[in-house]
Design a protein around this motif. Structure first.
Motif, PDB file in Angstrom:
ATOM      1  N   ILE A  23      44.981  35.072  33.102  1.00  0.00           N
ATOM      2  CA  ILE A  23      44.563  34.862  34.489  1.00  0.00           C
ATOM      3  C   ILE A  23      43.050  34.796  34.544  1.00  0.00           C
ATOM      4  O   ILE A  23      42.366  35.782  34.225  1.00  0.00           O
ATOM      5  CB  ILE A  23      45.075  35.990  35.406  1.00  0.00           C
ATOM      6  CG1 ILE A  23      46.607  36.067  35.348  1.00  0.00           C
ATOM      7  CG2 ILE A  23      44.595  35.778  36.843  1.00  0.00           C
ATOM      8  CD1 ILE A  23      47.189  37.216  36.155  1.00  0.00           C
ATOM      9  N   TYR A  24      42.513  33.645  34.944  1.00  0.00           N
ATOM     10  CA  TYR A  24      41.088  33.527  35.197  1.00  0.00           C
ATOM     11  C   TYR A  24      40.804  34.092  36.585  1.00  0.00           C
ATOM     12  O   TYR A  24      41.493  33.771  37.556  1.00  0.00           O
ATOM     13  CB  TYR A  24      40.640  32.064  35.184  1.00  0.00           C
ATOM     14  CG  TYR A  24      40.500  31.422  33.824  1.00  0.00           C
ATOM     15  CD1 TYR A  24      40.915  32.055  32.657  1.00  0.00           C
ATOM     16  CD2 TYR A  24      39.956  30.143  33.703  1.00  0.00           C
ATOM     17  CE1 TYR A  24      40.791  31.444  31.425  1.00  0.00           C
ATOM     18  CE2 TYR A  24      39.826  29.523  32.471  1.00  0.00           C
ATOM     19  CZ  TYR A  24      40.246  30.169  31.334  1.00  0.00           C
ATOM     20  OH  TYR A  24      40.119  29.554  30.107  1.00  0.00           O
ATOM     21  N   PHE A  29      36.671  41.421  39.895  1.00  0.00           N
ATOM     22  CA  PHE A  29      38.098  41.740  39.918  1.00  0.00           C
ATOM     23  C   PHE A  29      38.511  42.556  38.691  1.00  0.00           C
ATOM     24  O   PHE A  29      39.475  43.308  38.725  1.00  0.00           O
ATOM     25  CB  PHE A  29      38.919  40.445  39.968  1.00  0.00           C
ATOM     26  CG  PHE A  29      40.322  40.598  40.485  1.00  0.00           C
ATOM     27  CD1 PHE A  29      40.600  40.466  41.827  1.00  0.00           C
ATOM     28  CD2 PHE A  29      41.382  40.868  39.619  1.00  0.00           C
ATOM     29  CE1 PHE A  29      41.891  40.607  42.321  1.00  0.00           C
ATOM     30  CE2 PHE A  29      42.675  41.018  40.091  1.00  0.00           C
ATOM     31  CZ  PHE A  29      42.929  40.887  41.447  1.00  0.00           C
ATOM     32  N   VAL A  30      37.762  42.410  37.604  1.00  0.00           N
ATOM     33  CA  VAL A  30      38.194  42.890  36.298  1.00  0.00           C
ATOM     34  C   VAL A  30      37.793  44.328  35.949  1.00  0.00           C
ATOM     35  O   VAL A  30      38.542  45.023  35.272  1.00  0.00           O
ATOM     36  CB  VAL A  30      37.675  41.922  35.205  1.00  0.00           C
ATOM     37  CG1 VAL A  30      38.013  42.418  33.810  1.00  0.00           C
ATOM     38  CG2 VAL A  30      38.261  40.532  35.425  1.00  0.00           C
ATOM     39  N   PRO A  31      36.614  44.843  36.382  1.00  0.00           N
ATOM     40  CA  PRO A  31      36.180  46.176  35.937  1.00  0.00           C
ATOM     41  C   PRO A  31      37.137  47.294  36.345  1.00  0.00           C
ATOM     42  O   PRO A  31      38.048  47.092  37.155  1.00  0.00           O
ATOM     43  CB  PRO A  31      34.819  46.350  36.632  1.00  0.00           C
ATOM     44  CG  PRO A  31      34.368  44.972  36.960  1.00  0.00           C
ATOM     45  CD  PRO A  31      35.610  44.202  37.256  1.00  0.00           C
ATOM     46  N   ASP A  32      36.888  48.475  35.783  1.00  0.00           N
ATOM     47  CA  ASP A  32      37.738  49.628  36.077  1.00  0.00           C
ATOM     48  C   ASP A  32      37.798  49.932  37.568  1.00  0.00           C
ATOM     49  O   ASP A  32      38.809  50.421  38.072  1.00  0.00           O
ATOM     50  CB  ASP A  32      37.215  50.871  35.339  1.00  0.00           C
ATOM     51  CG  ASP A  32      37.428  50.770  33.838  1.00  0.00           C
ATOM     52  OD1 ASP A  32      38.246  49.939  33.424  1.00  0.00           O
ATOM     53  OD2 ASP A  32      36.771  51.523  33.098  1.00  0.00           O
ATOM     54  N   TRP A  33      36.694  49.648  38.302  1.00  0.00           N
ATOM     55  CA  TRP A  33      36.666  49.928  39.728  1.00  0.00           C
ATOM     56  C   TRP A  33      37.237  48.788  40.574  1.00  0.00           C
ATOM     57  O   TRP A  33      37.368  48.898  41.780  1.00  0.00           O
ATOM     58  CB  TRP A  33      35.239  50.232  40.191  1.00  0.00           C
ATOM     59  CG  TRP A  33      34.194  49.285  39.655  1.00  0.00           C
ATOM     60  CD1 TRP A  33      33.404  49.471  38.560  1.00  0.00           C
ATOM     61  CD2 TRP A  33      33.823  48.009  40.204  1.00  0.00           C
ATOM     62  NE1 TRP A  33      32.559  48.389  38.380  1.00  0.00           N
ATOM     63  CE2 TRP A  33      32.793  47.485  39.376  1.00  0.00           C
ATOM     64  CE3 TRP A  33      34.239  47.262  41.308  1.00  0.00           C
ATOM     65  CZ2 TRP A  33      32.188  46.249  39.604  1.00  0.00           C
ATOM     66  CZ3 TRP A  33      33.653  46.032  41.545  1.00  0.00           C
ATOM     67  CH2 TRP A  33      32.644  45.538  40.704  1.00  0.00           C
ATOM     68  N   GLY A  34      37.597  47.690  39.925  1.00  0.00           N
ATOM     69  CA  GLY A  34      38.189  46.553  40.629  1.00  0.00           C
ATOM     70  C   GLY A  34      39.711  46.651  40.650  1.00  0.00           C
ATOM     71  O   GLY A  34      40.304  47.577  40.087  1.00  0.00           O
TER      72      GLY A  34
END
Length: 323
Positions: A23-24, A29-34
């Motif tokens: 998934i692009y 969106f990707v970090p631990d907080w996202g």
């Protein structure tokens, strides 16, 4: 009796055979907080597969990358385009119908068999409480306040801003941008860089969302951040996901698209992506969201209208800032 080596071999074979859904999406969106990690865990438990999230810049950069890669892209799904990019994305022919019927909770009607909303929000300038807030773009231009904004050529908030000014002021947009040029401290490629500069005290305000103060209030117990309410209205962003037509995982991709409308996905959005969910979670919105600015007027161009206005709106912005 199975030996440890045999068991280990079976575990390795099982892991190796797990299908991967690529998934692009955009960087935040990707970090631990996202939202990415929680969504990944929930979907992998359902599908028995692996999700590989690939951060590809900000929202507009996603479309540029997929367009450049074409049919050879490794993406199975692109998540993070928005309503302003839908028409341009459709023209590429790179996306396939999602086949999902969802009962959406959006402030506008949405009917599209290819691009499925996963969240939404209103653009706004976020500042510190106590800063004298302008009531509109004209007052902002007449002030000495500094702002950090994003590039509309690479960022969906940046594109939303130039379309916001265009929707609010029409033929007067050029004069608005001429007035704002002195207020613009910096233009960043994406949202994260601009917001970071604001938090570091480099700018008085940053282009973000009416929902951004909820992060500080809920996650940090900090009520010092506010969104300015503009009387000419606020531009609406609807973020969408779509299946890449050339995916080699069509069943997994379809399963994930259906998963978007479930509580497992939508309940994560308010307190990780800090946006409104496209389908209201069973528990509703978290405490703190009731304190957010509610625009009196929402502004939105239809996808085809936004596509037609995009180049001219960017040119007006670029010319004003280049003087």
């Amino acid at each position: 009796m199975k030996t440890c080596a045999t068991i280990a071999g079976l575990m390795f074979a099982s892991a190796a055979s797990a299908e991967t859904l690529t998934i692009y999406t955009y960087d935040s969106f990707v970090p631990d907080w996202g939202p990415g990690p929680a969504i990944e865990t929930a979907f992998e438990a359902e599908c028995g597969c692996d999700i590989a999230f690939v951060a590809a810049g900000d929202g507009a950069a996603l479309l540029s990358r997929v367009r450049l890669e074409g049919a050879r892209t490794e993406a199975d799904i692109v998540l993070g385009l928005d309503s302003n990019l839908v028409a341009a994305a459709r023209e590429t022919g790179l996306f396939a119908p999602h086949g999902v019927t969802a009962d959406l909770d959006l402030p506008v009607a949405w009917h599209d068999d290819t691009f499925l909303p996963f969240d939404w929000g209103y653009f706004a300038f976020v500042s510190n409480a106590g800063t004298e807030a302008p009531a509109n773009f004209r007052e902002l231009a007449d002030s000495d306040l500094s702002i950090a904004i994003q590039d509309p050529r690479s960022s969906t908030p940046g594109l939303g801003l130039v379309l916001w000014v265009g929707a609010a002021y029409g033929d007067e947009a050029a004069s608005i941008w001429e007035g704002l040029a002195d207020n613009v401290l910096t233009v960043t490629p994406g949202w994260s860089d601009a917001y970071g500069l604001f938090l570091e005290g480099e700018a008085d305000a940053v282009l973000s969302y009416t929902t951004s103060p909820a992060y500080h209030l809920i996650a940090e117990d900090d009520d010092s951040k506010v969104a300015w309410a503009f009387d000419e209205g606020h531009y609406l962003q609807i973020e969408v996901a779509a299946i890449v037509a050339e995916t080699d995982q069509p069943e997994l991709a379809a399963q994930f698209m259906a998963f978007i409308g479930t509580d497992a996905f939508q309940s994560v959005i308010p307190t990780t992506n800090w946006m409104y969910p496209s389908v209201m979670p069973e528990a509703g919105l978290p405490e703190g969201f009731e304190t957010l600015v509610q625009p009196d007027k929402g502004l939105l161009m239809a996808p085809e209208e936004a596509a037609a206005a995009r180049d001219a709106a960017i040119a007006v912005w670029r010319d004003a800032l280049a003087r």
